[in-house]
Design a protein around this motif. Structure first.
Motif, PDB file in Angstrom:
ATOM      1  N   ASP A 163      45.201  43.780  45.239  1.00 13.11           N
ATOM      2  CA  ASP A 163      44.591  44.010  43.988  1.00 13.11           C
ATOM      3  C   ASP A 163      45.113  45.098  43.550  1.00 13.11           C
ATOM      4  OD1 ASP A 163      42.173  42.250  42.593  1.00 13.11           O
ATOM      5  OD2 ASP A 163      41.108  43.929  43.412  1.00 13.11           O
ATOM      6  N   ASN A 194      35.600  34.743  46.789  1.00 13.44           N
ATOM      7  CA  ASN A 194      35.676  35.861  47.401  1.00 13.44           C
ATOM      8  C   ASN A 194      34.587  37.002  46.320  1.00 13.44           C
ATOM      9  OD1 ASN A 194      37.843  36.542  48.716  1.00 13.44           O
ATOM     10  ND2 ASN A 194      39.528  35.804  47.331  1.00 13.44           N
ATOM     11  N   SER A 195      33.641  36.135  45.585  1.00  9.73           N
ATOM     12  CA  SER A 195      32.892  36.696  45.332  1.00  9.73           C
ATOM     13  C   SER A 195      32.909  37.608  44.119  1.00  9.73           C
ATOM     14  CB  SER A 195      31.595  37.096  46.193  1.00  9.73           C
ATOM     15  OG  SER A 195      31.169  36.196  46.927  1.00  9.73           O
ATOM     16  N   ARG A 196      33.955  37.292  43.475  1.00  7.74           N
ATOM     17  CA  ARG A 196      34.546  38.795  42.243  1.00  7.74           C
ATOM     18  C   ARG A 196      35.417  37.272  41.180  1.00  7.74           C
ATOM     19  NH1 ARG A 196      36.213  40.676  48.027  1.00  7.74           N
ATOM     20  NH2 ARG A 196      35.896  43.236  47.358  1.00  7.74           N
ATOM     21  N   ARG A 198      38.292  38.196  38.928  1.00  4.60           N
ATOM     22  CA  ARG A 198      39.539  38.995  38.394  1.00  4.60           C
ATOM     23  C   ARG A 198      40.005  39.471  37.369  1.00  4.60           C
ATOM     24  NH1 ARG A 198      42.029  38.121  44.466  1.00  4.60           N
ATOM     25  NH2 ARG A 198      43.130  40.142  44.174  1.00  4.60           N
ATOM     26  N   THR A 209      40.162  43.536  40.170  1.00  2.33           N
ATOM     27  CA  THR A 209      38.908  43.384  40.034  1.00  2.33           C
ATOM     28  C   THR A 209      37.985  43.874  38.634  1.00  2.33           C
ATOM     29  OG1 THR A 209      38.706  42.362  42.337  1.00  2.33           O
ATOM     30  CG2 THR A 209      36.514  42.822  41.077  1.00  2.33           C
ATOM     31  N   GLY A 212      32.561  41.921  41.328  1.00  5.82           N
ATOM     32  CA  GLY A 212      31.800  41.637  42.553  1.00  5.82           C
ATOM     33  C   GLY A 212      32.552  42.511  43.543  1.00  5.82           C
ATOM     34  N   ASN A 213      31.353  42.640  44.445  1.00  9.00           N
ATOM     35  CA  ASN A 213      31.740  43.661  45.749  1.00  9.00           C
ATOM     36  C   ASN A 213      32.201  42.701  46.579  1.00  9.00           C
ATOM     37  OD1 ASN A 213      29.233  43.031  46.050  1.00  9.00           O
ATOM     38  ND2 ASN A 213      28.007  44.070  46.802  1.00  9.00           N
ATOM     39  N   GLY A 214      32.037  41.780  46.018  1.00  2.00           N
ATOM     40  CA  GLY A 214      32.697  40.498  47.922  1.00  2.00           C
ATOM     41  C   GLY A 214      31.685  40.471  48.236  1.00  2.00           C
ATOM     42  N   ARG A 226      31.032  46.052  39.348  1.00  2.00           N
ATOM     43  CA  ARG A 226      32.438  46.232  41.162  1.00  2.00           C
ATOM     44  C   ARG A 226      31.429  46.401  42.386  1.00  2.00           C
ATOM     45  NH1 ARG A 226      38.001  48.600  38.837  1.00  2.00           N
ATOM     46  NH2 ARG A 226      36.122  50.053  38.666  1.00  2.00           N
TER      47      ARG A 226
END
Length: 373
Positions: A163, A194-196, A198, A209, A212-214, A226
């Protein structure tokens, strides 16, 4: 208006009229594949196999991607016209499963690239065709003028990194989406493992990103984008006002991201199921949604895949309705209109230049088009 821009508009309008005229005699038509749906459990390299998404270029040509049954990019120069034939323009036919592993593919010639589980396609204003090469953990681009394929983002190694830096040095873990923003300057990538969500800035080549916080899990209504978990971010699109709509596969819901804040607009419960047509989207149920796009009025089209239908959520009224398929009923029958037509796990839904709904009817190995009501 510059002469080049005026000519492009004229070409696009002309193509739209050709397509509209070609399909005027039928409410629902098959643009590619068999009208009867999939004929065999074994993929046939002569036909399209498991189409997952389609997109149109400025001249009206339709590009589509095959998932693991074929792993190719295909094109129809004049979809909807008599005798229109599918042309495979990139990728080597090689059926795969998500568990298959290959070394990062360094091939750049279209006929040599081994894609692995293509999920999405988008066409930029310059004609570049962007591809979500999911299990290769990359976004790639095909150049129709040269036949070359290049890496836009991802190293080919699964992970999360990069990122703020160059997208082609960043790590993704199953990139599922490659949708363009309305100005075509950025790509939204659903980085599902990655549960995001982007964003790739195509002007600077950097990745950031968006949400999502991962961590995987139910999103928190009203949370900073985020700072919330996401349950399977699968596909996204951006509206003209900057609102981003994100479909959650495991979360069975549609999120709206605006001003950096997340809110569930369809299926706030997150439970899998079917229901709620004609009522508030937040109270409705979805089952494994796999794709989102916008119609000309800014309403969100949702591929409600495991319910075998396409639904539409209206941000102006907050209501949802089914627009194609027979909900929860899987089949091959083509009816007089989209609501009388059976689908089998559709993964893609978008508009053609004439404003018709085009559906990647994935498990039927076909692309359908029909008028929205």
């Amino acid at each position: 208006m510059h002469t080049a821009s005026r000519n492009l508009v004229q070409v696009t309008v002309a193509v739209a009229l050709v397509i509209a005229s070609a399909v005027a005699s039928a409410e629902v038509v098959v643009l590619a594949g068999r009208a009867e749906g999939r004929a065999s459990a074994k993929p046939d390299p002569a036909g399209i196999n498991e189409p997952f998404a389609v997109a149109f270029d400025a001249r009206g040509a339709m590009y589509g991607v095959e998932y693991g049954r074929g792993n190719r990019l295909f094109r129809l120069a004049r979809p909807g016209t008599a005798g229109a034939a599918v042309e495979f323009v990139a990728g080597v036919f090689h059926p795969t499963t998500p568990k298959d592993q290959f070394p990062p593919d360094a091939a750049t010639a279209a006929g040599e690239v081994k894609f692995h589980g293509l999920h999405d396609v988008a066409v930029g204003r310059d004609g570049s065709v962007y591809l979500a090469d999911t299990f290769n953990h990359r976004i790639r681009a095909y150049d129709p003028a040269t036949g070359a394929v290049r890496v836009v983002a991802g190293t080919g190694v699964p992970g999360f990194a990069g990122d703020g830096g160059p997208a082609d040095r960043a790590e993704f873990n199953q990139a599922y989406c490659s949708s363009l923003t309305p100005d075509s300057t950025s790509l939204l990538v659903a980085d599902i493992k990655n549960s995001r969500l982007r964003r790739i800035d195509l002007m600077t080549g950097t990745v950031t990103t968006v949400a999502g916080n991962g961590k995987g899990g139910k999103p928190i209504d009203g949370a900073p984008a985020r700072e919330t978990p996401l349950a399977g971010p699968r596909a996204a699109c951006e509206a003209a006002d900057g609102t981003i709509y994100l479909a959650l596969r495991e979360g069975n819901s549609l999120l709206a991201i605006r001003d950096g804040v997340v809110r569930a607009v369809v299926n706030a419960s997150g439970k899998a199921g079917y229901g709620g047509d004609g009522g508030p989207g937040r109270d409705a149920l979805l089952a494994g949604p796999k794709y989102v796009s916008l119609d000309r009025q800014g309403r969100v089209l949702i591929a409600d895949t495991e319910n075998h239908c396409i639904r539409r959520w209206d941000p102006a009224t907050g209501t949802i309705q089914v627009v194609a398929g027979k909900p929860t009923r899987r089949g091959t029958t083509i009816g007089p209109d989209l609501l009388a037509t059976e689908l089998a796990r559709p993964h893609g839904c978008s508009l053609d230049p004439a404003g018709r709904l085009v559906i990647a009817d994935s498990d039927n190995d076909r692309i359908l088009a029909g008028s929205l009501r």
